[in-house]
Design an enzyme around this catalytic site. Structure first.
Site, PDB file in Angstrom:
ATOM      1  N   ASN A 368       0.835  -1.200   0.000  1.00  0.00           N
ATOM      2  CA  ASN A 368       0.000   0.000   0.000  1.00  0.00           C
ATOM      3  C   ASN A 368       0.869   1.250   0.000  1.00  0.00           C
ATOM      4  O   ASN A 368       1.709   1.414   0.904  1.00  0.00           O
ATOM      5  CB  ASN A 368      -0.898   0.024   1.237  1.00  0.00           C
ATOM      6  N   GLU A 369       0.670   2.104  -0.988  1.00  0.00           N
ATOM      7  CA  GLU A 369       1.375   3.388  -1.075  1.00  0.00           C
ATOM      8  C   GLU A 369       2.856   3.240  -0.745  1.00  0.00           C
ATOM      9  O   GLU A 369       3.441   4.074  -0.050  1.00  0.00           O
ATOM     10  CB  GLU A 369       0.723   4.418  -0.145  1.00  0.00           C
ATOM     11  N   ASN A 424      -5.003   4.971  -4.825  1.00  0.00           N
ATOM     12  CA  ASN A 424      -5.617   5.709  -3.727  1.00  0.00           C
ATOM     13  C   ASN A 424      -5.545   7.184  -4.131  1.00  0.00           C
ATOM     14  O   ASN A 424      -4.446   7.701  -4.346  1.00  0.00           O
ATOM     15  CB  ASN A 424      -4.805   5.567  -2.431  1.00  0.00           C
TER      16      ASN A 424
END
Ligand code: GCB
Length: 733
Positions: A368-369, A424
């Site tokens: 994630n990110e 995102n």
């Protein structure tokens, strides 16, 4: 026979970095605790980024009864982040990673009396993920701890916390036939497996057995419509027995059609969930999990992203039972650590091994990110390739995905590693305008028509105490959050190719480092508050759009009681196509439309408002106030910046902070002023600012924003904004 005993009580907890000998010696003085337990239930949620990160001890004596049986294993379902298990002073296990199950064998190590001492450590580490992320890393034995007794011949318990049984259904949709392979691991010669009333005994070779079944006319696991579950049972001659449920379904992914379930288009629309709760942290009961699932059901979501780590088995079970399609992931997040590769692979191995049988899981999230605070270098790429290969090796039936940060360039090589893509995006909250989300996906989809793209996070913080008739980005009002999501809902509905969309987040959650929007230590992007008590208006927007079970109507702004205006907007969310509004019993009007219905009414005193749609009704009371209700406004200082600037008379022939970044940059003198200022600002903001600087797409987006809104987002104070404005007013356009 297998017995499973949960050992919740009788533990002593020592919040001190002792060695095991001292811990055992002083155990009696420890605090009596019941599992599940975290030591950060309070300090991990109150802001200040100062929660206790240390090594603590849990000590417990095991009774004779508890240690009886041929072979005895200890099962720990979550110890955050690193744990060591000692029995009578002897170290039996070391486990890194706070979210997976692990077991260790106690047989042969037992004495007359038996003392179990478990150290749990959530200190900083260079090699165990997560280390940098927007949530609290609660320390503790926060899930169940169990003793498992099995006969001498038993199913495997140790390897990666395996359930010992792996069920792979392969469905032929044209014939509705499911081929089901059941694999088990054991120290016996043969296994008897039963699936759908059919029993087979198969040999075990090198500890591994495989039995195949065919289910004709299989009843499919069909998402929220019919989440039908089968079950597989395996037994050994010794009497050891294990079971697993499974589901027969086919997941499909298409760059144009998005997600397909059992061959038909089935857009995944839902939310992300962090597991923690106000006052409890991550130490949850089954009732807590079930309550969360009930909220997901009420919302009408058909998918959940279980972020940012492996969740409790109970929750994946609830998803299986309720037909909620899951994105599961490991906490490889924000910042790549060069010494963390082994840990990412281990956490992924455990996640897949332990969760493989859940029919609800559709994808494995690699990270994630991860480029938020790390450059895309060879080490990071290699780590992702290894993770991706591992997923495919352990589970050829599922796809892989990453949740990418908005500033990752869409031509980055990392996007070619996973099977699916997802971003995102927080335009309209942290940065930029709402519409930039639409543009982002349109551009991406046009540029990469063969890639499957999703929207893995989006959201805006709201404190349900704050209200405004003129909501704007950054004001933390319930109304801005609702507007933000209205935009996103339209954006999503117009782009059916998005394979999945997940609101960030279903619940407010703890991020002890945060201090904003009138709360300490909370990320308030939830549609529901941290204590699960208040559903914000945005919750009902999605309920109106997604929940089709019965007619439903919701009046927005119930908490916005005192309104200082002669006329006010009444907004209604409904899943019906016509809504009537009444004020003090009188019909104001009926509107035909979809999801969002807007009315305006004059305000004189206190009014009783009622909305009706089909046989659903909702009521509220609002009042004409003489003066603005100050309790509705967050951060008066920041809002006065707007007031001050709006009132200011600027010379329109000169530059001002009301000009866009691109306009300012296009002028030599104004551009130089801005560059200088930005250089100073980014010097103190580290990696993220650097990434922004090097990202042309992001630079283009920022170019369209006014200097004032950029400054406000960066948290600039009134004095600095005025100062810059004065300088710009000295430069002729
Ligand atoms: C993100 C992160 C998530 C944060 C969220 C936020 O992109 O993936 O962990 O909580 O943004 O609210 O800033």
């Amino acid at each position: 026979m297998r017995t499973i005993r949960t050992i919740s009580d009788g533990w002593r907890f020592l919040k001190a970095e002792l060695n095991e000998e001292t811990a055992m010696q002083y155990a009696a003085r420890g605090e009596a605790v019941t599992l599940p337990h975290t030591w950060n239930a309070v300090d991990g949620q109150d802001g200040g980024n100062d929660y206790h990160r240390g090594l603590c001890w849990y000590v417990r004596e095991l009774s004779e009864e508890e240690t009886a049986g041929e072979r005895l294993f200890l099962e720990i379902n979550g110890a955050n982040h690193t744990a060591e298990v000692f029995l009578n002073g002897e170290k039996l296990a070391h486990h890194e990673g706070g979210y997976a199950t692990f077991r260790t064998e106690l047989t042969g190590r037992l004495g007359k009396t038996n003392v179990l001492a478990i150290s749990v450590d959530n200190r900083d580490s260079q090699s165990v993920y997560p280390q940098k992320a927007d949530f609290t890393f609660y320390g503790g034995l926060y899930r169940e701890v169990r003793l498992i007794t099995v006969p001498e011949q038993h199913f495997e318990l140790l390897k990666d916390g395996t359930p010992g049984i792996k069920v792979t259904p392969t469905v032929d949709l044209s014939t509705k036939t499911a081929k089901v392979t059941v694999e088990t691991w054991q120290n016996a010669d043969a296994v008897t497996v039963t699936v759908n009333g059919e029993t087979k005994t198969v040999p075990s070779e090198n500890g591994h057995a495989k039995a195949s079944f065919t289910i004709e006319n299989a009843r499919l696991w069909d998402g929220v419509n019919d989440p039908y579950l089968y079950s597989a049972r395996a037994t050994l001659m010794s009497g050891d027995e294990i079971k697993s449920r499974f589901g027969c379904r086919v997941f499909g992914f298409d760059p144009e059609q998005g997600f397909l379930l059992n061959g038909r288009v089935y857009p995944l629309r839902g939310v992300a969930r962090h597991q923690d709760r106000k006052g409890k942290g991550n130490a949850l009961s089954y009732a807590d999990h079930a309550a969360d699932m009930a909220i997901i059901k009420e919302l009408g979501a058909n998918t959940v992203r279980l972020a940012h780590y492996q969740h409790a088995q109970e929750f994946y079970d609830l998803c299986d039972e309720n037909g909620i399609v899951v994105w599961a992931e490991i906490p490889y997040i924000t910042m790549h650590m060069k010494n963390g590769r082994e840990n990412t692979l281990k956490q992924m191995r455990e996640l897949i091994t332990q969760c493989y049988n859940h029919p609800s899981i559709a994808v494995w999230g690699l990270s994630n990110e991860i480029t938020a605070a790390s450059a895309v270098n060879e080490d990071l790429l290699e780590n992702h390739r290894l993770l991706n290969d591992l997923c495919h090796r352990l589970d050829p039936t599922r796809k892989t995905v990453m949740a990418n940060v908005f500033m990752l360039e869409t031509d980055s090589p990392i996007l070619t590693i996973p099977d699916l893509n997802s971003y995102n995006l927080y335009f309209g909250w942290y940065l930029g305008e709402l519409e930039q989300t639409d543009e982002f996906f349109d551009e991406y989809h046009a540029k990469y028509p063969d890639r499957v793209i999703g929207f893995s996070e989006y959201g805006a913080d709201a404190n349900p105490a704050f209200h405004s008739s003129h909501p704007e980005k950054g004001d933390y009002t319930e109304e801005y959050q609702a507007l933000y999501h209205e935009h996103m809902l339209r954006m999503i509905e117009a782009r059916p190719y998005l394979w999945a969309t997940h609101v960030w987040n279903l619940f407010d959650f703890a991020a002890d480092g945060r201090d904003e929007g009138g709360k300490h230590g909370e990320n308030q992007k939830g549609l529901v508050t941290f204590d699960r008590q208040t559903k914000k208006d945005a919750f009902y927007l999605y309920k109106a759009a997604w929940n089709k079970t019965e007619p439903f109507v919701h009046l927005c702004g119930k908490r916005y009681v005192n309104r200082c205006e002669d006329e006010t907007e009444i907004k209604v969310y409904s899943n019906c196509d016509a809504v009537s509004l009444y004020a003090d019993g009188e019909l104001i009007g009926t509107q035909v439309g979809k999801t969002v219905f807007r009315f305006r009414i004059p305000l004189r005193g206190t009014h009783r408002i009622e909305a009706r749609a089909a046989d659903a009704t909702d009521t509220m009371q609002i009042t004409r106030a003489e003066h603005p209700d100050e309790s509705y406004i967050f951060n008066k200082a920041a809002s006065s910046v707007t007031n001050w600037f709006d009132a200011e008379e600027n010379d329109p022939t000169c530059f001002s902070v009301a000009d866009t970044l691109a306009e300012l940059r296009a002028h030599a003198q104004a551009g130089a002023v801005i560059e200088q200022m930005m250089a100073n600002a980014s010097a103190s903001r580290g990696d993220v600012a650097d990434a922004v600087k090097d990202n042309p797409a992001l630079q283009r987006m920022m170019g369209r924003m006014t200097m004032l809104s950029l400054l406000k987002q960066a948290g600039a104070d009134e004095q600095s904004i005025k100062q810059l404005n004065r300088v710009l007013q000295g430069i002729k356009k």
